[in-house]
Design a protein around this motif. Structure first.
Motif: not given
Length: 215
Positions: A9-23
C-alpha cells in the motif's frame, strides 16, 4: 479474482493511496486521520491526504463536505484516544531508544503544550508528528477532559476544514490538477519544515559537554 488491497500500500503517496481505497475512500481517509491524530503512528500523510482528496473529490465520487465530516470525526476521536493513553499509560509507552515511541518526541510535545497550553491542540494540528503526540502530552499533564474536548474539537475542525478548503481552491487551478504528485511533496515538505527547524534550533542550543565530562 480481484484483490481488495494490493500487496504494497503506497502509504506516503496520497494520490495512489486514495485510489487504493477504491469505493472505501471515505473510510480510508477516516482511518488515516484517526491513526495519525493520536494513535501513536505519526508517519502518515494527513495534510496531503486531505488536500489531495479535496482536489480529486469529483474523480473519487465524494464531496468536500463528506471529507470534512469524516475528517473532523476521525480527528476528534483520534485525539480522544491519544488523550486517554496519556492519562492512563503516559510515559510508560516511551523509550529513549525507540524508533516511533521515542521519549524525546513526547518531551517535545510536552514542551509545545507547556508553551501554548490548550491552544496547542489547535496549533499542533497543523504540525505533522507534533499533532500525534500533543493529545498524549495533554493527558500526561492532567488537562481537564472537558477543556481538552472543547479545544480538540476546535482544532480538528480548523485543521480538516482548512486543508479541505485549500484542496478545493487548488483544484480549480489547471496546473495543480495536472501535477498533484508534485503538490503532495510540497505539502509534506512545508508541513514538516517547522519540525526540522525546531529540531535544528534545539540542537544548536543544547549545551556541549566540557572536556572530562561524560556524554
Amino acid at each position: 479474482m480481484h484483490t481488495i488491497v494490493p500487496a504494497v500500500v503506497p502509504i506516503f503517496d496520497a494520490t495512489s493511496l486514495l485510489h487504493t481505497f477504491g469505493p472505501w475512500v471515505l473510510l480510508g481517509i477516516g482511518l488515516v486521520v484517526f491513526v495519525e491524530s493520536g494513535v501513536l503512528f505519526p508517519f502518515l500523510p494527513g495534510d496531503s491526504l486531505l488536500v489531495t482528496a479535496a482536489i480529486l473529490s469529483s474523480a473519487l465520487g465524494i464531496t468536500p463536505w463528506q471529507i470534512i465530516l469524516v475528517g473532523v470525526v476521525a480527528a476528534f476521536l483520534g485525539d480522544q484516544v491519544g488523550f486517554w493513553l496519556g492519562r492512563r499509560v503516559g510515559r510508560r509507552l516511551f523509550r529513549d531508544d525507540a524508533r516511533v515511541l521515542r521519549t524525546s518526541r513526547l518531551q517535545e510535545a510536552e514542551a509545545f503544550f507547556a508553551r501554548y497550553g490548550a491552544l496547542a491542540l489547535v496549533l499542533g494540528r497543523f504540525v505533522p508528528i507534533v499533532r500525534t503526540y500533543v493529545p498524549l502530552a495533554a493527558g500526561t499533564a492532567d488537562l481537564r477532559w472537558r477543556r481538552f474536548t472543547l479545544w480538540n474539537l476546535v482544532g480538528g475542525i480548523a485543521w480538516v476544514v482548512g486543508m479541505t478548503v485549500v484542496g478545493v481552491l487548488l483544484g480549480g487551478i489547471p496546473f495543480v490538477a495536472h501535477n498533484i504528485d508534485v503538490l503532495s511533496v510540497v505539502i509534506v515538505v512545508v508541513s514538516v519544515l517547522p519540525v526540522v527547524i525546531g529540531a535544528l534550533r534545539a540542537r544548536r542550543t543544547r549545551p556541549t559537554p566540557r572536556s572530562g565530562e561524560r556524554v
